[in-house]
Motif scaffolding. Structure first.
Motif, PDB file in Angstrom:
ATOM      1  N   ASP A 127      -1.352 -22.881 -46.316  1.00  0.00           N
ATOM      2  CA  ASP A 127       0.104 -22.904 -46.474  1.00  0.00           C
ATOM      3  C   ASP A 127       0.687 -24.304 -46.282  1.00  0.00           C
ATOM      4  OD1 ASP A 127      -0.182 -23.235 -43.775  1.00  0.00           O
ATOM      5  OD2 ASP A 127       0.737 -21.325 -43.213  1.00  0.00           O
ATOM      6  N   ASP A 128      -0.174 -25.338 -46.351  1.00  0.00           N
ATOM      7  CA  ASP A 128       0.327 -26.717 -46.218  1.00  0.00           C
ATOM      8  C   ASP A 128       0.115 -27.515 -47.499  1.00  0.00           C
ATOM      9  OD1 ASP A 128      -2.417 -26.846 -46.093  1.00  0.00           O
ATOM     10  OD2 ASP A 128      -2.481 -28.354 -44.496  1.00  0.00           O
ATOM     11  N   VAL A 129       0.261 -26.830 -48.647  1.00  0.00           N
ATOM     12  CA  VAL A 129       0.090 -27.495 -49.938  1.00  0.00           C
ATOM     13  C   VAL A 129       1.336 -28.307 -50.269  1.00  0.00           C
ATOM     14  CG1 VAL A 129      -1.532 -25.793 -50.825  1.00  0.00           C
ATOM     15  CG2 VAL A 129       0.927 -25.443 -51.149  1.00  0.00           C
ATOM     16  N   SER A 130       1.253 -29.106 -51.331  1.00  0.00           N
ATOM     17  CA  SER A 130       2.384 -29.935 -51.739  1.00  0.00           C
ATOM     18  C   SER A 130       3.461 -29.091 -52.423  1.00  0.00           C
ATOM     19  CB  SER A 130       1.902 -31.044 -52.673  1.00  0.00           C
ATOM     20  OG  SER A 130       1.181 -30.511 -53.760  1.00  0.00           O
ATOM     21  N   PHE A 131       4.658 -29.670 -52.543  1.00  0.00           N
ATOM     22  CA  PHE A 131       5.817 -28.961 -53.091  1.00  0.00           C
ATOM     23  C   PHE A 131       5.542 -28.391 -54.476  1.00  0.00           C
ATOM     24  CE2 PHE A 131       9.451 -29.446 -55.995  1.00  0.00           C
ATOM     25  CZ  PHE A 131      10.316 -28.496 -55.474  1.00  0.00           C
ATOM     26  N   ILE A 132       4.881 -29.150 -55.325  1.00  0.00           N
ATOM     27  CA  ILE A 132       4.658 -28.737 -56.700  1.00  0.00           C
ATOM     28  C   ILE A 132       3.733 -27.528 -56.801  1.00  0.00           C
ATOM     29  CG2 ILE A 132       2.663 -30.230 -57.143  1.00  0.00           C
ATOM     30  CD1 ILE A 132       5.632 -29.483 -59.525  1.00  0.00           C
ATOM     31  N   ASN A 133       2.985 -27.238 -55.718  1.00  0.00           N
ATOM     32  CA  ASN A 133       2.023 -26.133 -55.726  1.00  0.00           C
ATOM     33  C   ASN A 133       2.487 -24.943 -54.900  1.00  0.00           C
ATOM     34  OD1 ASN A 133      -0.125 -28.864 -55.416  1.00  0.00           O
ATOM     35  ND2 ASN A 133      -0.060 -27.614 -57.285  1.00  0.00           N
ATOM     36  N   TYR A 134       3.758 -24.912 -54.522  1.00  0.00           N
ATOM     37  CA  TYR A 134       4.283 -23.799 -53.736  1.00  0.00           C
ATOM     38  C   TYR A 134       4.272 -22.495 -54.540  1.00  0.00           C
ATOM     39  CZ  TYR A 134       6.135 -26.548 -49.790  1.00  0.00           C
ATOM     40  OH  TYR A 134       6.270 -27.317 -48.667  1.00  0.00           O
ATOM     41  N   GLY A 135       4.012 -21.397 -53.832  1.00  0.00           N
ATOM     42  CA  GLY A 135       4.230 -20.087 -54.409  1.00  0.00           C
ATOM     43  C   GLY A 135       5.713 -19.797 -54.453  1.00  0.00           C
ATOM     44  N   VAL A 136       6.171 -19.091 -55.493  1.00  0.00           N
ATOM     45  CA  VAL A 136       7.617 -18.900 -55.689  1.00  0.00           C
ATOM     46  C   VAL A 136       7.910 -17.475 -56.124  1.00  0.00           C
ATOM     47  CG1 VAL A 136       9.667 -19.651 -56.934  1.00  0.00           C
ATOM     48  CG2 VAL A 136       7.902 -21.329 -56.345  1.00  0.00           C
ATOM     49  N   LEU A 137       8.849 -16.834 -55.446  1.00  0.00           N
ATOM     50  CA  LEU A 137       9.448 -15.599 -55.936  1.00  0.00           C
ATOM     51  C   LEU A 137      10.739 -15.978 -56.651  1.00  0.00           C
ATOM     52  CD1 LEU A 137       9.461 -12.475 -56.017  1.00  0.00           C
ATOM     53  CD2 LEU A 137      10.840 -12.538 -53.937  1.00  0.00           C
ATOM     54  N   GLY A 138      10.786 -15.731 -57.950  1.00  0.00           N
ATOM     55  CA  GLY A 138      11.959 -16.118 -58.721  1.00  0.00           C
ATOM     56  C   GLY A 138      11.613 -16.647 -60.096  1.00  0.00           C
ATOM     57  N   LEU A 139      10.309 -16.693 -60.416  1.00  0.00           N
ATOM     58  CA  LEU A 139       9.872 -17.165 -61.721  1.00  0.00           C
ATOM     59  C   LEU A 139       9.433 -15.986 -62.579  1.00  0.00           C
ATOM     60  CD1 LEU A 139       7.784 -20.316 -60.696  1.00  0.00           C
ATOM     61  CD2 LEU A 139      10.203 -20.191 -61.317  1.00  0.00           C
ATOM     62  N   ARG A 140       9.530 -16.188 -63.894  1.00  0.00           N
ATOM     63  CA  ARG A 140       9.160 -15.155 -64.858  1.00  0.00           C
ATOM     64  C   ARG A 140       9.881 -13.845 -64.517  1.00  0.00           C
ATOM     65  NH1 ARG A 140       4.888 -18.205 -63.502  1.00  0.00           N
ATOM     66  NH2 ARG A 140       4.224 -16.734 -61.904  1.00  0.00           N
ATOM     67  N   ARG A 141       9.162 -12.705 -64.428  1.00  0.00           N
ATOM     68  CA  ARG A 141       9.809 -11.431 -64.096  1.00  0.00           C
ATOM     69  C   ARG A 141       9.706 -11.122 -62.603  1.00  0.00           C
ATOM     70  NH1 ARG A 141       6.677  -9.682 -68.768  1.00  0.00           N
ATOM     71  NH2 ARG A 141       7.994  -9.573 -70.614  1.00  0.00           N
TER      72      ARG A 141
END
Length: 462
Positions: free
Chosen positions: A329-343
């Protein structure tokens, strides 16, 4: 004198309903000007020489009809029987092929959805992409797909993809090859209160290169395994690094790595474009960083299960569950998991991106069919566009979600308003389902933050 042939065309006749064992003699395919017969026959559960009980015929043929429609090669499919002898029948499959060539100009908003562009960025026309998009479906009549993308404007992008659904005689193995190049002078460099913050400059801020190869194995009608290998080569301008030190880890301005993704898809939905009955289960596991020199080391999995019920009298219920988890869970910003993309979003939170290494999402929709009709536009000179189905559904829905926040955000006390708490949204809406998989969704939603508004979406909800 012409000799009369005793041929009877039947569709679930009384004779067949009496119950007896029948044998498939021959199978004929009509209406396929482009699609090869073997692509159609591959989807059938019945083959010449097969024996089955006549009372099961209607159910078998309906399942096969749905499978053919789910190839997205045809507007309509009709399967009839020809009875030449008391215990032998022929099958006649009549298809109406779709239009397979779609060269189209690109005029798209650059944001995640229409609502974000309209509300968060004041429907700024400078955030528009333009160019040319070409889709060539059913190449060589073998259900192969060619996609070419040349885009300019907010984001410059070039993409080439070719998909071979089958590369062997048994039609079980396939390959997909894709290449892409993207560069932009305007990109998101951080998140503030769960909304992307963009930087615009006169020179290139970010460049991405991707090469991918996917191998698929479809042993049965409904289950597919695939293995995808990708190579990523990304470079950012030092301005992004100065504005967000964790955009990439360390001092580097480049990120290069390989990834391996395994996907299992069990799909038993009636119609993929807008399912009403059946279910889909999907497991996806990705290992980012296969080589010691790779700049990213991350493992992530996504489990998705969708179920659809016919409640009779034109009432339908559907439910979708997604579970995402990733390590570390200490990855860079560009590799964050995101709820809110696609569906993958809780309805009512379309304007937000909620980042976290783990999240859960559940959507439930209850709907009523208000109107359904199939029009035939006989004056249309192109036969592939004469079939015009239209359905309208009134619906209500309720979604819940939860996102565990990243430690870095917790330490800096930023982007914490919507994470580590239960999210919810409910509302009313209309779905308009048209031809060529077109779905227009009009929704009015209120979320757990008491925010409410009208939201518009294109394509089905899940």
């Amino acid at each position: 004198m012409k000799r009369k042939t005793n041929v009877v065309v039947t569709d679930n006749t009384d004779t067949l309903k009496q119950g007896r064992f029948l044998t498939i003699n021959r199978i004929f395919v009509t209406g396929n000007r482009i699609t090869r017969d073997r692509i159609i026959l591959r989807e059938l559960s019945l083959k010449p020489g097969d024996t089955f009980f006549s009372n099961d015929l209607a159910g078998i043929l309906e399942l096969d009809r749905r499978k053919l429609l789910n190839t997205r090669l045809f507007n309509t499919v009709e399967i009839k029987t020809l009875e030449l002898e008391p215990l032998k029948i022929d099958l006649v499959i009549d298809v109406n092929e779709r239009w397979y060539t779609f060269p189209a100009p690109i005029f798209d908003i650059a944001d995640r959805n229409f609502n974000e562009w309209w509300q968060n960025y004041d429907h700024d026309l400078r955030r528009v992409n333009y160019g040319l998009r070409l889709y060539q479906y059913n190449m060589r009549g073998r259900n192969e797909t060619l996609r070419f993308h040349a885009q300019f404007g907010f984001q410059r992008r070039f993409e080439l993809m070719y998909r071979f659904p089958y590369i062997d005689r048994k039609q079980k193995q396939g390959l997909t090859i894709d290449l892409s190049f993207t560069e932009t002078k305007n990109t998101a460099f951080k998140t503030d209160d769960h909304k992307y913050v963009f930087l615009k400059d006169e020179h290139i801020l970010k460049t991405n290169r991707l090469a991918g190869l996917t191998y698929s194995y479809r042993n049965s009608f409904y289950e597919t395994h695939s293995l995808r290998v990708e190579y990523f080569d990304m470079h950012i301008d030092d301005t992004l690094k100065l504005l967000n030190p964790i955009y990439y880890k360390g001092e580097q301005l480049d990120q290069q790595y390989t990834s391996l993704t395994y996907t299992f898809n069990s799909d038993r939905r009636d119609f993929i474009s807008y399912p009403l009955i059946g279910y889909q289960f999907m497991l996806q596991a990705t290992r980012n960083g296969l080589l010691a020199k790779d700049d990213l080391n991350k493992f992530e999995t996504t489990l998705t299960y969708s179920k659809y019920w016919d409640l009779k009298k034109n009432y339908y219920l559907s439910n979708n569950t997604i579970v995402y988890t990733s390590y570390p869970d200490d990855v860079s910003f560009i590799n964050y998991g995101v709820l809110g993309l696609r569906r993958q979003f809780v309805r009512g939170y379309e304007l937000y991106v909620i980042e976290g290494p783990h999240f859960f999402l559940n959507k439930t929709t209850f709907k009523k069919l208000l109107f359904s009709r199939k029009y035939h536009w006989s004056m249309m000179p192109i036969s592939q566009f004469r079939h015009l189905p239209l359905s309208i559904y009134l619906k209500t829905y309720a979604d819940v979600g939860y996102v565990k926040n990243y430690p870095d955000y917790k330490e800096r006390d930023i982007n914490t308003r919507l994470s580590d708490k239960l999210l919810g949204g409910t509302g009313l809406g209309l779905d308009v389902v048209g031809f060529y998989d077109l779905v227009l969704r009009f929704e009015y939603t209120i979320n757990a933050e008491t925010e409410h508004g009208f939201f518009f979406h294109i394509k089905r909800e899940f």
